[in-house]
Structure formats: C-alpha cells, structure tokens
Design a protein around this motif. Structure first.
Motif, PDB file in Angstrom:
ATOM      1  N   PRO A  35       0.955  -1.037   0.047  1.00  0.00           N
ATOM      2  CA  PRO A  35      -0.015  -0.052   0.159  1.00  0.00           C
ATOM      3  C   PRO A  35       1.010   1.175   0.137  1.00  0.00           C
ATOM      4  O   PRO A  35       1.936   1.304   0.553  1.00  0.00           O
ATOM      5  N   ASP A  36       0.105   2.424  -0.557  1.00  0.00           N
ATOM      6  CA  ASP A  36       0.908   3.693  -0.494  1.00  0.00           C
ATOM      7  C   ASP A  36       1.416   4.268   0.786  1.00  0.00           C
ATOM      8  O   ASP A  36       2.349   4.863   0.791  1.00  0.00           O
ATOM      9  N   GLU A  37       0.474   3.701   1.989  1.00  0.00           N
ATOM     10  CA  GLU A  37       0.876   4.466   3.070  1.00  0.00           C
ATOM     11  C   GLU A  37       2.100   3.720   3.852  1.00  0.00           C
ATOM     12  O   GLU A  37       2.540   3.960   4.775  1.00  0.00           O
TER      13      GLU A  37
END
Length: 158
Positions: A35-37
């Motif tokens: 995920p981007d986070e």
C-alpha cells in the motif's frame, strides 16, 4: 527465489544447530504491491509446529527502509552485516542474533515455516534490539497495513 509456497526448504535454509548439514542461510525474498501508506517493512520467520507451547521464532528483521524491496540470500546472517542501512534484527528463540534454519526432530511431521513480509505505516518501530519477537509482534499488529506470507515446509525422516 530460494523458497516457494508449500515446497520443501533446501539445505541452505535448514540448521546445523543439531548436527545436520544445514547452513542457516536466510532465503532470498522479494516483494512488491504494498500500500501507498507503507513507510517501512519487517520480515519474520515463525514455525507454528515446533514442539513448544507457543511455536518458535527463527528470524525477525525490522526497520527495513521502504525503498528496499528485496533481501538477498544470507541477509539474515549473524551480526546483521548484510542488512540494509537502518534495518535491525532481534534475537531468535535459540538466542542467536540472525536467521536460524529449520531443525525439526527426526520423524516429526514436516513443519511449516511462515516467512512474512509486513508493510508498516511508520518508518521505524519503537522497539530495541533487546526485545523479544513476541514483543515486536504487538508493534507489527498495531502498525501493519499489509502482509504477505510464504510458507515452505521441512521435515527429517525418522
């Protein structure tokens, strides 16, 4: 890749601790699609089939920078010299600082070795290298945004 889902571990990923031919070499691992986070990673290897009440931690590496998406074979060697800058390892359940290969007793059913890459939402975990793998597990649950599991097996005939 040195390991595969459901396949038997090779000699390099088994242990010489009990007199076998193992090499205690952590496998090559690569990951993507997180995920981007994600801000960092951790890698764990756990044997839920060990003849203990609570399984056996073979390897824990954490504070792996988000720019790293692969560990070469042997990255978990004792002392951590092959880890990327900033990454740390905890002592495994045998009291060794590094990867300990598979070592089930002869005649036991094959054990599962759960290699997990954890994507985390913090760049660094507030965990000292004196902590136990179980203690780090609390932080992995609290900060985990994704994980990927690869589970090879290993057994020694009677």
């Amino acid at each position: 890749m040195d390991i595969a889902e459901g396949r038997e571990l090779g000699v390099a990923q088994t242990s010489a601790l009990f007199g076998g031919p193992g090499q205690d070499r952590s496998p090559q691992l690569a990951w993507d699609g997180y995920p981007d986070e994600t801000q960092s990673f951790a890698i764990t290897c756990f044997d839920p089939d060990a003849l203990t009440i609570g399984g056996f931690w073979h390897w824990v590496a954490y504070d792996i920078p988000v720019a790293v998406n692969e560990f070469p074979t042997g990255a978990g060697d004792a002392g951590g010299d092959k880890l990327p800058a900033g990454a740390k390892m905890l002592t495994n359940d045998a009291g060794r600082h590094g990867y300990l290969g598979a070592a089930p007793g002869p005649g036991e059913p094959p054990h599962r070795y759960m290699f997990v890459v954890h994507a985390l939402d913090v760049p660094s975990l507030d965990v000292t290298t004196a902590a136990t793998p179980a203690w780090l597990g609390f932080r992995l649950v609290a900060h985990g945004v994704a994980r990927a599991v690869l589970t090879p097996v290993f057994g020694i005939p009677a």
